[in-house]
Design an enzyme around this catalytic site. Sequence first.
Site, PDB file in Angstrom:
ATOM      1  N   LYS A   1      24.513 -21.720   0.449  1.00  0.00           N
ATOM      2  CA  LYS A   1      25.555 -22.707   0.171  1.00  0.00           C
ATOM      3  C   LYS A   1      26.685 -22.080  -0.658  1.00  0.00           C
ATOM      4  O   LYS A   1      27.324 -21.161  -0.206  1.00  0.00           O
ATOM      5  CB  LYS A   1      24.926 -23.928  -0.509  1.00  0.00           C
ATOM      6  CG  LYS A   1      23.605 -24.379   0.139  1.00  0.00           C
ATOM      7  CD  LYS A   1      23.781 -24.904   1.554  1.00  0.00           C
ATOM      8  CE  LYS A   1      22.473 -25.163   2.290  1.00  0.00           C
ATOM      9  NZ  LYS A   1      21.475 -25.951   1.603  1.00  0.00           N
TER      10      LYS A   1
ATOM     11  N   ASP B   1      16.625 -27.083  -9.060  1.00  0.00           N
ATOM     12  CA  ASP B   1      17.360 -26.628  -7.884  1.00  0.00           C
ATOM     13  C   ASP B   1      18.843 -26.788  -8.237  1.00  0.00           C
ATOM     14  O   ASP B   1      19.365 -27.899  -8.292  1.00  0.00           O
ATOM     15  CB  ASP B   1      16.960 -27.494  -6.677  1.00  0.00           C
ATOM     16  CG  ASP B   1      17.682 -27.086  -5.392  1.00  0.00           C
ATOM     17  OD1 ASP B   1      18.757 -26.469  -5.482  1.00  0.00           O
ATOM     18  OD2 ASP B   1      17.169 -27.420  -4.305  1.00  0.00           O
TER      19      ASP B   1
ATOM     20  N   ARG C   1      10.311  -3.684   1.659  1.00  0.00           N
ATOM     21  CA  ARG C   1       9.776  -5.005   1.314  1.00  0.00           C
ATOM     22  C   ARG C   1       9.636  -5.160  -0.202  1.00  0.00           C
ATOM     23  O   ARG C   1       9.797  -6.241  -0.749  1.00  0.00           O
ATOM     24  CB  ARG C   1       8.445  -5.259   2.048  1.00  0.00           C
ATOM     25  CG  ARG C   1       7.815  -6.599   1.729  1.00  0.00           C
ATOM     26  CD  ARG C   1       6.921  -7.174   2.853  1.00  0.00           C
ATOM     27  NE  ARG C   1       6.089  -6.197   3.512  1.00  0.00           N
ATOM     28  CZ  ARG C   1       5.016  -5.588   2.968  1.00  0.00           C
ATOM     29  NH1 ARG C   1       4.636  -5.884   1.744  1.00  0.00           N
ATOM     30  NH2 ARG C   1       4.322  -4.697   3.656  1.00  0.00           N
TER      31      ARG C   1
ATOM     32  N   TYR D   1      15.843 -32.582  -2.184  1.00  0.00           N
ATOM     33  CA  TYR D   1      16.300 -32.025  -0.903  1.00  0.00           C
ATOM     34  C   TYR D   1      15.203 -32.249   0.133  1.00  0.00           C
ATOM     35  O   TYR D   1      14.024 -32.037  -0.154  1.00  0.00           O
ATOM     36  CB  TYR D   1      16.599 -30.532  -1.075  1.00  0.00           C
ATOM     37  CG  TYR D   1      16.902 -29.818   0.221  1.00  0.00           C
ATOM     38  CD1 TYR D   1      18.089 -30.057   0.901  1.00  0.00           C
ATOM     39  CD2 TYR D   1      15.990 -28.923   0.770  1.00  0.00           C
ATOM     40  CE1 TYR D   1      18.358 -29.422   2.102  1.00  0.00           C
ATOM     41  CE2 TYR D   1      16.249 -28.274   1.968  1.00  0.00           C
ATOM     42  CZ  TYR D   1      17.438 -28.524   2.633  1.00  0.00           C
ATOM     43  OH  TYR D   1      17.697 -27.890   3.803  1.00  0.00           O
TER      44      TYR D   1
END
Length: 373
Positions: free
Chosen positions: A196, A171, A47, A99
Amino acid sequence: MRFETLAVHAGGAPDSVTGAVMPAIHLSTTFVRAPDGTFPSGYAYIRDANPNRRALETAVAQLEEGASAVAFASGQAATMAVFQALAPGDHVIAPLDAYFGTAKLLREHFLPWGLAVSFVDMTDLGAVRAALRPSTRLVWTETPSNPTIAVTDLRAVVAIAKASGALTACDNTWATPFLQRPLALGMDLVMHSTTKYLSGHSDVMGGVVVTREEGRVAERLRALQSSGGAVPAPFDAWLVLRGIRTLPWRMRAHCANARAVAGFLSEHPSVERVHYPGLPRDPGHALAAKQMTDAGGMLSFVVPGGRARAFEVAARLRLITRATSLGGPESLVEHRASVEGERTRAPEGLLRLSIGLEHPDDLVADLAQALAS
Ligand SMILES: *Cc1c(COP(=O)(O)O)cnc(C)c1O
């Protein structure tokens, strides 16, 4: 080093033990301690850090010209970490056309958590300035935006935010660092949905936040990453890094194809409007030419006749697939108004295209037959 070379080599080197040219996928959740209790490899527990994740973070930080990158399990987890790095009572300015998931996080989770939020039209710099409050800590931008591919002047937003001491974030999912480097324009943070273009093959989910400088914000993001644990699996980090190796060449083709499709649509008698900053008539054209190296692979167009006609055109497409998301090799079409529901700002006649890597003539032919009659 030039971008193409960095994309191929950043975060990678042949394995010094096995000679493997491509990186191994390290699934181990735990790493050995030396007799004195230290971790000689620099890894302790999955982690906190993992070799595949670290390689990805190194690569993305270099491509964005940042000091550090922090990878997450999704773009949304990356966005969430940025907002969690603020404190209740802080004010955030975000784009009206952010978004959908970003706006939803702010409205449904961070308003109740104590952030104050103003949604503004980021192409209207006066509106950005007017939205500033003494408590404004973050100005969040996204350019080009969804679904009208609007372009925000990042340098100008930085100047406005800096005057009041607020952090700035972009972004950069749609542009990618190949087309636009927000940190070099003065932004403090860059966020990506690596789902993406960075991964580029529609087969993995991920996110990342890059910081321009080391310091309090970068440390806080790393702490949120390791304490919260919304981290990418080693294989997912490996897949995203593999995608990055071909990013510049894929982006060139996405841009060239989108330009061809936008040109075709803008001359078509049954198309009312095309949104693509690569078109000289587009309102974002001049700014995109200044701030980006090319206009990207996303465009949208409006057909007269509203939702019914838009659905009809989408239904007739044979090659271009009806599906959400973007940035993969396959071209996708989506009716944003029905995806976004009640709160949508998308016109009913609008279809959004993620232009893929097919031959542009085949894409144009598919749209031509779908728009005929
Ligand atoms: C997809 C997307 C996101 C969210 O990313 P996920 O990986 O789906 O969580 C954020 N911003 C933009 C611009 C996106 O396209």
